[in-house]
Design an enzyme around this catalytic site. Structure first.
Site, PDB file in Angstrom:
ATOM      1  N   ASP A 177       0.729  -0.904  -0.016  1.00  0.00           N
ATOM      2  CA  ASP A 177      -0.143  -0.003   0.020  1.00  0.00           C
ATOM      3  C   ASP A 177       0.914   0.964   0.319  1.00  0.00           C
ATOM      4  O   ASP A 177       1.878   0.940   0.514  1.00  0.00           O
ATOM      5  CB  ASP A 177      -0.803  -0.168   1.563  1.00  0.00           C
ATOM      6  CG  ASP A 177      -2.203  -1.540   1.201  1.00  0.00           C
ATOM      7  OD1 ASP A 177      -2.315  -2.034   0.328  1.00  0.00           O
ATOM      8  OD2 ASP A 177      -3.240  -0.643   2.152  1.00  0.00           O
ATOM      9  N   ASP A 178       0.643   2.472  -0.242  1.00  0.00           N
ATOM     10  CA  ASP A 178       0.427   3.763  -0.158  1.00  0.00           C
ATOM     11  C   ASP A 178       1.455   4.411  -1.035  1.00  0.00           C
ATOM     12  O   ASP A 178       1.671   5.282  -1.284  1.00  0.00           O
ATOM     13  CB  ASP A 178       1.549   3.692   1.086  1.00  0.00           C
ATOM     14  CG  ASP A 178       0.373   3.966   2.563  1.00  0.00           C
ATOM     15  OD1 ASP A 178      -0.537   3.377   1.967  1.00  0.00           O
ATOM     16  OD2 ASP A 178       0.720   3.789   3.292  1.00  0.00           O
ATOM     17  N   HIS A 222      -6.373   3.269  -3.459  1.00  0.00           N
ATOM     18  CA  HIS A 222      -5.081   3.252  -2.499  1.00  0.00           C
ATOM     19  C   HIS A 222      -6.141   4.822  -1.387  1.00  0.00           C
ATOM     20  O   HIS A 222      -5.856   5.423  -0.670  1.00  0.00           O
ATOM     21  CB  HIS A 222      -4.385   2.991  -1.749  1.00  0.00           C
ATOM     22  CG  HIS A 222      -4.020   3.003   0.093  1.00  0.00           C
ATOM     23  ND1 HIS A 222      -5.475   2.017   0.286  1.00  0.00           N
ATOM     24  CD2 HIS A 222      -3.333   3.466   0.580  1.00  0.00           C
ATOM     25  CE1 HIS A 222      -4.654   2.385   1.766  1.00  0.00           C
ATOM     26  NE2 HIS A 222      -3.545   3.004   1.770  1.00  0.00           N
ATOM     27  N   HIS A 229      -5.196   9.323   1.102  1.00  0.00           N
ATOM     28  CA  HIS A 229      -5.444   8.758   2.414  1.00  0.00           C
ATOM     29  C   HIS A 229      -6.440   9.357   3.461  1.00  0.00           C
ATOM     30  O   HIS A 229      -5.506   9.240   4.432  1.00  0.00           O
ATOM     31  CB  HIS A 229      -3.861   8.752   2.210  1.00  0.00           C
ATOM     32  CG  HIS A 229      -3.728   6.867   2.984  1.00  0.00           C
ATOM     33  ND1 HIS A 229      -3.870   7.244   4.868  1.00  0.00           N
ATOM     34  CD2 HIS A 229      -3.217   5.876   2.655  1.00  0.00           C
ATOM     35  CE1 HIS A 229      -3.589   5.551   4.754  1.00  0.00           C
ATOM     36  NE2 HIS A 229      -3.022   4.932   4.082  1.00  0.00           N
ATOM     37  N   HIS A 243       3.847  -2.512   3.022  1.00  0.00           N
ATOM     38  CA  HIS A 243       3.640  -0.555   2.334  1.00  0.00           C
ATOM     39  C   HIS A 243       5.231  -0.654   1.701  1.00  0.00           C
ATOM     40  O   HIS A 243       6.720  -1.573   2.432  1.00  0.00           O
ATOM     41  CB  HIS A 243       3.630   0.053   4.241  1.00  0.00           C
ATOM     42  CG  HIS A 243       2.490  -0.176   4.489  1.00  0.00           C
ATOM     43  ND1 HIS A 243       2.419  -0.643   5.053  1.00  0.00           N
ATOM     44  CD2 HIS A 243       1.455   0.496   3.985  1.00  0.00           C
ATOM     45  CE1 HIS A 243       0.397  -0.568   5.906  1.00  0.00           C
ATOM     46  NE2 HIS A 243       0.520   0.221   4.929  1.00  0.00           N
TER      47      HIS A 243
HETATM   48 ZN    ZN Z   1      -2.349   3.142   3.611  1.00  0.00          ZN
END
Ligand code: ZN
Length: 477
Positions: free
Chosen positions: A301-302, A352, A356, A443
């Site tokens: 993620d991210d 995503h 955020h 991540h």
């Molecule tokens: Zn995240």
């Protein structure tokens, strides 16, 4: 960004009087409360900057994926503008430290998140301008606030927003702002005089200045600075003819580069070669039958993040492992080439959100905007729109689901790699918790998480695991 705790105590008592008369952004439209969203549709009068054209750009990201400590921060690190990056880092680090000590681990689920997102205002010639938007829902902060940061490549110096205005013209400039603000709904004349009286306060108050595409100046004042917090923020616009005589020499260059952007940004930094983008290719089809073999879905993620995502793609290619990347839109915009490389290598690219936020705190329109803008950026980079989304913090409800056609993906193995920046510990967390058909949360913005990947791929491969995308896992179960 800064705290604007300048309200006289007697006036705080009057705050409730404004509750029914509040208006935000000077638009005249009622705004019942500061909204926990930051990257709204940009003003039609501001310039759009393509961050993927900024050579050597890196985005500084940090976040948690836990609802007990929900924070996500992001700001750019542009080669040559180190002093500006340092100014943003100082402000953001202070916010995160305060949030983590006040909010995390308190067990208060109703408390809000900390979110810092960024947008480029101008990246042209020798002028760089960045807007940071902060939402601090922890109660310690003032809700939503904005700040602009400027870099003057000619002088090699970071400039505060007020540096756009010449020293000798600041009194005339603030007088014009006061004139426009006086009489607006929710603005208190005494607040106004107090706020502008002191030059230190004035610099804190006037920290969001930017130019419009036609050379005018837009000034945004955070909520609570010239009226009660409930009144929201105010925007004052001064047209080009009014503002130009008051600009500093840097202000005039910033105005010109906004009105007529040149073909690129040149801050005089020594040119550094861009990090190599992996070129692995794999067919979109994967014939792994998860009914017959042990499958596992690694998710990252991210990102994307340079150079971490490129390193990760090399690790995955070495083991012919497929993974799913839940990308953040503002990072996709900065590094579309890495998202393209993910897709080309046979990985799945998911959504995503743009920056955020906790989607459960947003309106359906805001959720649709967060996911829609990101899907558009992913499709522009890869040619294919995503079908999956991962809600930040795993926070999802019926309202969020009803706001999108994307399918939510949570996880059953949490490495807590955002908290433990230790490769061996992260690898061990995955190895010890991995089960058949697990979805693993990691991540790719953390070098330590990426460094953990070879070890976990090696060990789980010997244990007979096959690494597949989330959609493949779902389709073959
Ligand atoms: Zn995240």
């Amino acid at each position: 960004m800064r705290s604007h705790a300048l309200l006289p105590s007697t006036l705080l008592l009057l705050g409730s009087l404004f509750l029914t008369a509040a208006c935000a952004n000077g638009s005249g439209l009622p705004d019942p409360a500061p909204e926990p969203v930051q990257a709204g549709p940009s003003s039609s009068t501001s310039r759009t900057v393509d961050p993927s054209k900024i050579k050597g750009l890196e985005i500084v990201n940090d976040s948690s994926e836990q609802s007990s400590c929900p924070f996500a921060i992001s700001y750019p690190d542009v080669p040559g503008a180190e002093a500006m990056t340092a100014a943003m880092k100082k402000d953001v680090d202070r916010l995160v430290a305060s949030f983590r000590s006040n909010r995390c681990g308190t067990g208060s689920l109703s408390a809000g998140e900390l979110n810092v997102s960024h947008r480029f205002l101008v990246a042209s010639g020798d002028v760089l301008g960045v807007l940071l938007t902060t939402v601090d829902g922890s109660g310690a902060g003032n809700g939503q606030s904005t700040s602009t940061y400027w870099y003057d490549g000619e002088d090699g110096a970071y400039r505060h927003a007020l540096g756009l205005i010449a020293d000798g013209s600041r009194d005339a400039f603030t007088a014009a702002l006061k004139k426009q603000l006086r009489g607006r709904e929710g603005v208190d004349p005494t607040y106004l005089d107090d706020a502008f009286a002191d030059t230190t306060h004035r610099a804190d108050l006037l920290d969001d200045l930017s130019f419009t595409a036609d050379g005018g100046l837009r000034v945004q004042l955070d909520s609570g600075t010239v009226g009660a917090s409930a009144a929201g923020s105010y925007v004052v616009s001064l047209d080009k003819a009014t503002i130009t005589p008051w600009l500093s020499s840097f202000g005039r260059r910033a105005q010109k580069q906004t009105e007529q952007p040149s073909s690129g940004l040149d801050l005089g930094a020594p040119s550094t070669p861009s990090a190599a983008v992996p070129t692995h290719t794999a067919s979109a089809d994967d014939d792994t039958d998860c009914k017959r073999v042990k499958c596992i879905a690694l998710t990252f993620d991210d990102g994307p993040a340079a150079p971490e995502t490129a390193t990760l793609l090399n690790h995955l290619a070495r083991y012919r492992a497929r993974a799913t990347f839940f990308t953040v839109g503002q990072n996709v915009a900065a590094h579309p080439e890495l998202v393209r490389a993910e897709a080309k290598a046979g990985h799945e690219v998911g959504n995503h959100s743009w920056n955020h936020p906790d989607l459960t705190k947003l309106t359906p329109e805001q959720v649709a905007y967060q996911l829609g803008r990101t899907s558009t950026a992913i499709k522009a980079a890869t040619g294919k729109a995503p079908t999956l989304f991962r809600p930040p913090y795993g926070a999802v409800n019926a309202k969020v689901k009803a706001s999108t056609t994307l399918s939510p993906v949570l996880w059953d193995v949490d490495t807590e790699d955002w908290k433990y920046r230790d490769s061996a510990k992260v690898a061990q967390a995955v190895i010890s918790k991995a089960r058949r058909n697990s979805v693993v949360l990691m991540h790719d913005i953390h070098p330590t998480s990426v460094a953990a990947v070879p070890e976990l791929l090696r060990t789980l491969t010997t244990e007979g695991f096959h690494f597949v995308t989330v959609s493949h896992l779902r389709a073959t179960l």
